[in-house]
Structures are given as C-alpha cells and as structure tokens.
Write a protein that holds these residues in place. Structure first.
Motif, PDB file in Angstrom:
ATOM      1  N   GLU A  13       0.891  -1.166   0.000  1.00  0.00           N
ATOM      2  CA  GLU A  13       0.000   0.000   0.000  1.00  0.00           C
ATOM      3  C   GLU A  13       0.927   1.212   0.000  1.00  0.00           C
ATOM      4  O   GLU A  13       1.654   1.431   0.952  1.00  0.00           O
ATOM      5  CB  GLU A  13      -0.862   0.000   1.254  1.00  0.00           C
ATOM      6  CG  GLU A  13      -1.777  -1.215   1.348  1.00  0.00           C
ATOM      7  CD  GLU A  13      -2.235  -1.462   2.775  1.00  0.00           C
ATOM      8  OE1 GLU A  13      -3.246  -0.884   3.180  1.00  0.00           O
ATOM      9  OE2 GLU A  13      -1.553  -2.218   3.485  1.00  0.00           O
ATOM     10  N   ASP A 198       3.311   0.800   3.048  1.00  0.00           N
ATOM     11  CA  ASP A 198       2.987  -0.217   4.040  1.00  0.00           C
ATOM     12  C   ASP A 198       3.251  -1.550   3.359  1.00  0.00           C
ATOM     13  O   ASP A 198       2.728  -1.801   2.272  1.00  0.00           O
ATOM     14  CB  ASP A 198       1.512  -0.139   4.447  1.00  0.00           C
ATOM     15  CG  ASP A 198       1.156   1.198   5.095  1.00  0.00           C
ATOM     16  OD1 ASP A 198       2.083   1.946   5.457  1.00  0.00           O
ATOM     17  OD2 ASP A 198      -0.042   1.492   5.219  1.00  0.00           O
ATOM     18  N   ASN A 200       3.049  -5.533   3.248  1.00  0.00           N
ATOM     19  CA  ASN A 200       2.349  -6.715   3.765  1.00  0.00           C
ATOM     20  C   ASN A 200       3.077  -7.964   3.298  1.00  0.00           C
ATOM     21  O   ASN A 200       3.326  -8.127   2.100  1.00  0.00           O
ATOM     22  CB  ASN A 200       0.913  -6.754   3.229  1.00  0.00           C
ATOM     23  CG  ASN A 200       0.096  -5.563   3.700  1.00  0.00           C
ATOM     24  OD1 ASN A 200      -0.509  -5.603   4.761  1.00  0.00           O
ATOM     25  ND2 ASN A 200       0.125  -4.486   2.931  1.00  0.00           N
ATOM     26  N   GLU A 216       2.036  -6.716   8.655  1.00  0.00           N
ATOM     27  CA  GLU A 216       2.163  -5.454   7.931  1.00  0.00           C
ATOM     28  C   GLU A 216       3.168  -4.547   8.623  1.00  0.00           C
ATOM     29  O   GLU A 216       3.125  -4.371   9.834  1.00  0.00           O
ATOM     30  CB  GLU A 216       0.789  -4.775   7.883  1.00  0.00           C
ATOM     31  CG  GLU A 216       0.812  -3.415   7.229  1.00  0.00           C
ATOM     32  CD  GLU A 216      -0.591  -2.844   7.012  1.00  0.00           C
ATOM     33  OE1 GLU A 216      -1.559  -3.428   7.534  1.00  0.00           O
ATOM     34  OE2 GLU A 216      -0.698  -1.815   6.323  1.00  0.00           O
ATOM     35  N   LYS A 218       4.418  -0.712   8.599  1.00  0.00           N
ATOM     36  CA  LYS A 218       3.862   0.552   8.100  1.00  0.00           C
ATOM     37  C   LYS A 218       4.924   1.605   7.842  1.00  0.00           C
ATOM     38  O   LYS A 218       5.988   1.606   8.455  1.00  0.00           O
ATOM     39  CB  LYS A 218       2.845   1.097   9.117  1.00  0.00           C
ATOM     40  CG  LYS A 218       1.503   0.386   9.051  1.00  0.00           C
ATOM     41  CD  LYS A 218       0.445   1.244   9.737  1.00  0.00           C
ATOM     42  CE  LYS A 218      -0.940   0.668   9.610  1.00  0.00           C
ATOM     43  NZ  LYS A 218      -1.499   0.671   8.271  1.00  0.00           N
ATOM     44  N   LYS A 267      -3.858  -6.232  14.233  1.00  0.00           N
ATOM     45  CA  LYS A 267      -4.342  -5.566  13.027  1.00  0.00           C
ATOM     46  C   LYS A 267      -5.830  -5.244  13.192  1.00  0.00           C
ATOM     47  O   LYS A 267      -6.609  -6.059  13.624  1.00  0.00           O
ATOM     48  CB  LYS A 267      -4.131  -6.544  11.880  1.00  0.00           C
ATOM     49  CG  LYS A 267      -4.664  -6.112  10.563  1.00  0.00           C
ATOM     50  CD  LYS A 267      -3.654  -5.266   9.823  1.00  0.00           C
ATOM     51  CE  LYS A 267      -4.251  -4.664   8.574  1.00  0.00           C
ATOM     52  NZ  LYS A 267      -4.855  -3.382   8.824  1.00  0.00           N
TER      53      LYS A 267
END
Ligand code: ADP
Ligand code: ZN
Ligand code: MG
Length: 480
Positions: A13, A198, A200, A216, A218, A267
């Motif tokens: 992301e 981010d 994952n 994840e 960040k 999460k």
C-alpha cells in the motif's frame, strides 16, 4: 523443510503526497517543513464548525495517476470518514475513500527476478488526507504535535498480493515512483516522506494455493529498509511455521538499527474504522470529457521514452531502460544531451560513474547535487583536451561533494591536462631511462610494454598528461 520450500507473498500500500500547491480541503500550502503549525488554518486544525471543500486538483492528479497505471476511472466516487483516534489526527477521523475509490483495476509492468516481464495488479488508487506529525521529546518532555502535514493530499495505491520476492517488491515500488514522477503528481521524495509504503508479507509452502496470514510493516520510506525488512520478516515467519507455530495477523515496526521487526498492535479490520460517507462533502462525479482531456494531456511515460532513446540516440535497450527508470536521471540525460549533442558520452557518464557514486553514497537520482550544465562542462573539457577522462572522474566526484563550475574545480586543484610537447617529452625521456627492461621488451616486439610505459608516465604526471600525445611520443622516442 527448508526456506527454499516456501514462497514469499507481498502486497504494497503506497502513499504518495501530491504536489498540489494547497491542501486537500483548505487553502494552506502543502510545502514540506516550515515552523511547526504555520501551514495550518481552522479547517486543517479541525476547529468545530469548519467545513472541508475538496481541492479539484487532487482529483485531477489522482485521475492522472490512475490513467498512467491503466486503471478504470470511476465516474461516480465519494469521500468517507475513517474513524480512529491518534493525537496527530485532530478530527479523530481521516477523510479517505472506502467502497468507491477514484481508480480501480490497474496494472503496472515490472520484471521478475529472472528478468521476464511481469504484471502487477493494482487493486485501487484512492485519495485521502495526510495526518500531522508527532515530535517525541526524547528527554521525557512529552510529545509535540505539528499539523503542517495534516490535510496534505495523498493518493494511496494498493497492489494485489502479486509480488514474490523482496527485490520484486523493490522493482515495483521503483516503477510506481517513476510513473508518479513522470506525470508530476508527486515529487516522491522518500527522505521527506512524500512516498512511503505499508509492506504486507506472508509466506506459504510452494504449490499451496491459499495465502498465509500476513503481517504489515507501516510507513517504510527507504528501498534498502524495505528489502531488508521483507527478507527478515519472511524468514521469521518461516521459522515460526517450521516450529509448528502460527502467524498472528499484526502490525509490526521495522527497526533499521537492529534489523528486526517488533510487534506494535493487532491488526484492525475495516469494521473497526466504522467507515461512513462524509456528510460534509458532495459526491464526486466525473464526465467522460473530463477524463479524456486528462488522458490526452498525460506526458510521455518511461516506456515511450525508452523506445525513443533507442531510436533517436541509438542506445541499447538496457541503457535506455536504466536511464528512463528515473525521471530525474532521464531529465538530466536529456538536458545534458541537448547542450553537448553527444548522447553516448552523456549516457556513459550517467550510467557508469554517476550511477556508481549514487550507489556508493546510497543516494537516489533526485539527490544528484549538480546540474546538466555542469555535467556538460565536464564532457566538453575532455573533448577539448583540457582534462583526461581519468581526471574527469575525479571532477565528477568533487561535483557530488561541492557542486560548482568544473573549470573552477580543475583550476583550484591544478588538474589541467599537460598538452605541452616539451613537458611531455621530458616525462617520456625520464620514464624510458628508468625502465630499460620495458624498453627492450617493446623493441623486441612486446606491444604491451608500451602500455606499461604510458601508465608510468601518467603516474609521474598524476594523470594529467594528454594520453594521445604520450602514446605518440613514446612511439617516436622508442623508434629512434
Ligand atoms: P488493509 O491493510 O487496509 O486492511 P487490505 O486488506 O486491502 O487493506 O490489504 C492490504 C494489502 O495487503 C494489499 O496490498 C494486499 O495485496 C496485501 N495482502 C493481502 N493479503 C495478503 C497476504 N496473505 N500476503 C501478503 N500480502 C497480502
Ligand atoms: Zn488549512
Ligand atoms: Mg494496510
């Protein structure tokens, strides 16, 4: 089982700060830095009673990004509230997009680890506002909030979990960065946080069709850290599974100093955010004409530049790809080429010495401190015979440290090439006298000995002797 029996699965992301002049819902400047809380107003400080107004440029930039990544652009879109509390978020919710993002179903072309073309799917690109920044006082004096960044527009590009190695993830991110730079929607300065990802990560046994549980990490903003973090995290997960454990879905923090990940929190799911349409903003409707107009105005993208470089400048596919991988490198190349008219020389300098120094100093192309004019000057100084290419390499090193007129550099350092016949002849004679063995080798037919003698003369003159003249004079003296 061993590590080789596992496959790594990665989805990114990516947040890019848009380079619009003003923020997404008010007219404060988006400029990086500034005294804390000086780029703020009642709207981005979330004073009660204020209302947001969507900056049209943000929509335009996001549509540009969507078109450049082959997305479908939604005719019908909206802003939603994502509710969570954190001290850098004064409204206690972030205005983002939930179920109707502006762009969906994109694709980005990269190469896999074997160098084969690979398509990475983009789930979506949506617009949202950035949060402020907390400055933690390391002496225990609490934390200070700076809202200059609050309300700076972002596009978030979410990829499908299509990436299969740390290097592949790096190539994808580099490609996305270069596309955004080309279309000038973001300056993508990772060191300033304009581009952050981010990351994952999950692992699964090879051949398995179901994905493993992901973790994840960040807000990562360096390629090196991302690669290290993915490799560390994948190995950590494999170790857990090999010992019969299970992976918890959680948010981790990568610590670059210790080279480890640490657990931050469990999460949250979408339902935890209680998304709902922002009642203060109207829906976003885009006409076909609007989208087509933006499509027509899109600037040249890396692929097309690459092809043009191969045709126009006769560069190899590989060189053209390397040059166009970064808009900054590519622009530097084009500007310097325009002045010198010597595409080959410019390409060579950029791809060899300049790229090597960037690597050594762990800098990105946008951190090159000197201009195309200065690079051009170096090339001209070689062409005119004022400096040798050995000296030119040293000039480029200096340009990275202290960019200024290369002519000034060589004056200051006394690096001007010796092209004076008398001076060169003196050196040639001296070297011949000091190396009788090489002289007789050369006279006996060993061509290589000449190279050695020239090398000695170069050493003698600290690289400043004109190499063509040296060669010539050695041949003349030795044939006497
Ligand atoms: P959020 O993190 O906000 O909950 P999503 O559920 O949409 O958002 O997923 C975010 C990212 O996680 C996407 O980039 C997606 O590709 C990636 N992802 C989802 N499942 C996995 C998985 N099993 N392994 C690795 N990445 C994954
Ligand atoms: Zn404001
Ligand atoms: Mg996420």
């Amino acid at each position: 089982m061993s590590r080789e029996d596992y496959e790594i699965v990665i989805g990114l992301e990516v947040h890019a700060e848009l380079s619009t002049k003003t923020k997404i819902f008010c007219s404060c400047p988006t400029e990086f830095g500034g005294e804390p809380n000086t780029h703020t107003c009642p709207i981005c400080m979330a004073m009660p009673g204020t209302l947001p107004v969507l900056n049209e440029k943000v929509v335009e930039y996001a549509v540009k990004a969507g078109l450049a990544t082959n997305c479908e652009i939604a005719r019908d879109s909206k802003n939603d509230r994502k509710n969570y509390f954190y001290p850098d978020l004064p409204k206690s919710y972030q205005i983002s997009q939930y179920d109707k993002p502006l762009c969906e179903h994109g694709v980005v072309e990269i190469e896999d680890d074997e160098g084969n073309p690979k398509t990475v799917r983009l789930t979506r690109i949506h617009i949202e506002e950035d949060a402020g920044k907390l400055n933690h006082n390391e002496f225990g004096g609490g934390s200070l909030v700076d809202l200059n960044r609050a309300g700076v527009p972002l596009i978030e590009s979410v990829s499908e979990p299509d990436l299969r190695s740390a290097k592949e993830a790096e190539r994808y991110l580099r490609k996305l960065k270069s596309i955004f730079e080309y279309i000038e929607v973001s300056d993508c300065k990772m060191q300033e946080g304009s581009l952050r990802a981010d990351v994952n990560v999950s692992v699964r046994k090879k051949g398995e069709t179901k994905f493993g549980t992901r973790t994840e990490m960040k807000n990562m903003n360096s390629f090196r850290a991302i690669v290290r973090a993915i490799e560390y995290e994948a190995n950590r997960q494999i170790d857990v599974l090999e010992e019969g454990g299970v992976i918890e879905q959680e948010t981790l923090r990568w610590d670059d100093v210790s080279g480890r990940t640490f657990s931050m929190r469990d999460k949250e799911d979408a339902q935890d955010y209680r998304y709902f349409p922002d009642p203060d903003l109207v829906a976003i409707r885009l006409s076909d004409e609007y989208i087509e107009k933006i499509r027509k105005e899109l600037p040249e993208l890396p692929e097309s530049r690459r092809k043009r470089y191969m045709e126009e400048f006769k560069l190899s596919e590989k060189d053209a790809r390397l040059l166009t991988a970064s808009k900054y490198l590519s622009d530097l190349f084009e500007k310097a080429e325009q002045i010198t008219g010597n595409a080959k020389a410019v390409a060579n300098w950029i791809l060899s010495d300049i790229s090597r120094i960037l690597n050594e100093k762990e800098l990105e192309a946008d951190q090159i401190p000197f201009t195309a004019e200065e690079l051009d000057k170096v090339i001209q100084l070689i062409e005119k015979g004022t400096i040798s290419s050995a000296i030119a390499k040293k000039v480029v090193e200096v340009l990275f440290e202290n960019p200024k007129d290369p002519e000034e550099i060589i004056q200051e350092k006394g690096w001007i090439q010796i092209s004076d016949e008398g001076a060169i002849l003196e050196v040639v004679k001296k070297v011949i006298e000091a190396n009788p063995q090489s002289v007789s080798d050369f006279k006996g037919g060993k061509e290589k000995a000449l190279g050695f003698l020239v090398g000695q003369a170069m050493k003698e003159t600290k690289g400043k002797a004109n190499p063509q003249m040296l060669n010539q004079m050695f041949k003349e003296e030795l044939s006497k």
